[in-house]
Structures are given as C-alpha cells and as structure tokens.
Design a protein around this motif. Structure first.
Motif, short mmCIF file in Angstrom:
data_model
loop_
_atom_site.label_atom_id
_atom_site.label_comp_id
_atom_site.label_asym_id
_atom_site.label_seq_id
_atom_site.Cartn_x
_atom_site.Cartn_y
_atom_site.Cartn_z
N GLU A 269 4.56 -1.80 -52.63
CA GLU A 269 5.38 -1.17 -51.59
C GLU A 269 4.55 -0.12 -50.85
O GLU A 269 3.59 0.42 -51.40
CB GLU A 269 6.61 -0.52 -52.22
N TYR B 95 13.41 1.31 -58.65
CA TYR B 95 12.92 0.08 -58.04
C TYR B 95 13.00 -1.07 -59.04
O TYR B 95 13.48 -2.16 -58.72
CB TYR B 95 11.48 0.30 -57.58
N TYR C 230 6.13 -2.83 -57.79
CA TYR C 230 6.36 -1.57 -57.07
C TYR C 230 5.09 -1.09 -56.37
O TYR C 230 5.14 -0.53 -55.28
CB TYR C 230 6.85 -0.54 -58.10
N ALA C 231 3.95 -1.35 -56.98
CA ALA C 231 2.67 -0.90 -56.43
C ALA C 231 2.33 -1.56 -55.10
O ALA C 231 1.43 -1.10 -54.39
CB ALA C 231 1.55 -1.15 -57.44
N PRO D 65 9.78 4.52 -59.54
CA PRO D 65 9.51 3.19 -60.09
C PRO D 65 10.68 2.64 -60.92
O PRO D 65 10.98 1.46 -60.86
CB PRO D 65 8.29 3.38 -60.98
N ARG E 41 7.02 4.53 -51.82
CA ARG E 41 6.78 4.99 -53.19
C ARG E 41 6.99 6.50 -53.32
O ARG E 41 7.41 6.97 -54.37
CB ARG E 41 5.40 4.56 -53.66
N THR F 119 6.90 -2.60 -62.40
CA THR F 119 6.06 -1.47 -62.01
C THR F 119 4.87 -1.98 -61.21
O THR F 119 4.43 -1.36 -60.23
CB THR F 119 5.58 -0.69 -63.25
#
Length: 142
Positions: A45, A58, A42-43, A55, A50, A39
């Motif tokens: 991207e 991903y 993911y931040a 999330p 997003r 997670t």
C-alpha cells in the motif's frame, strides 16, 4: 469486430514506467493475501495509506474470517499516464453463506489503482461508497 473495452486502452505514446515490475507487484500482493500474509500485503500500500492505517486493521479488512482468497490473476491494465495505472484483478474466493459453516466459492473482477512513487509501484486505496452494488462491468471504484 470487438467492443471498445475488449482490450485495455492505452493513451497514444504513453508507456508505463516498468510495466513488468507493476505486474509483479500486483501479483505478489495478492499472493501474500492468498497465503494469509496480510502484513506482507500491507507493505504494497502507498506510504500515505500506511501512515493512516494500522497493519492490524488492514489485516482484519483483507483477511476477514468469512472470506478465503484462492487464486488471483491480473486481467486488465489501463493507463493514460506513465505513473498511474488502473488494473483489474480476477479473484477466486470463498465466503461463508449467511452465517453458516458452508463456504460458497466464486470469482469476480476487482479494480485497483496503482501509482509509481519514489522508485516503486504502490497500491492506492480508492475511496469507496458504503454499500456499493456490484457493477456489471468493472468500474474504477472499488
């Protein structure tokens, strides 16, 4: 003499916006993946990515059970504009060998694209062909 690609090309007179910040963010994203913090990874991207990707999806893609990430280091940085860079990250990782419990450890170079938007660097997904083959040299496709 060295081959042309021995060092990353820079367009004359172009300076990346806050190169140190870019390097930090590339490393921080992979450190998160190595630690299983998908997670957090993911931040990094792009906001556009997003919006279009959950999330959980991903995390599944980046953290598939068959792959374990171990070590990441930024190997190359190429750019011809101040707000976009192609990076190559060298990764050590393990993967399950043909359905067995045995993990094979290897390393490889993974190209990524990063863009500067709204005051920060973001990893931009590069559309990839399905069933791509490993390239002898890193290409800009991932």
């Amino acid at each position: 003499s060295k081959p042309d690609d021995a060092k990353p090309p820079r367009a004359p007179g172009v300076k990346l916006i806050d190169e140190d910040k870019l390097r930090e963010r590339v490393q921080a994203r992979w450190d998160a993946a190595i630690n299983g913090e998908f997670t957090k990874a993911y931040a990094f991207e792009t906001p556009e990515f997003r919006k279009a990707n959950k999330p959980e999806d991903y995390a599944f893609r980046l953290g598939r059970a068959q792959v374990r990430w171990h070590v990441a280091s930024l190997k190359e940085l190429r750019y011809d504009r101040a707000d976009k860079a192609d990076v190559v990250v060298t990764l050590e990782y393990s993967f399950a060998v043909s359905g067995g419990d045995t993990l094979a450890r290897t390393s490889g170079d993974f190209p990524e694209r990063w863009v500067f938007l709204d005051g920060d660097w973001w990893r931009q997904e590069i559309r990839q062909p399905i069933g791509g083959r490993p390239q002898p040299k890193p290409s800009l496709e991932q």
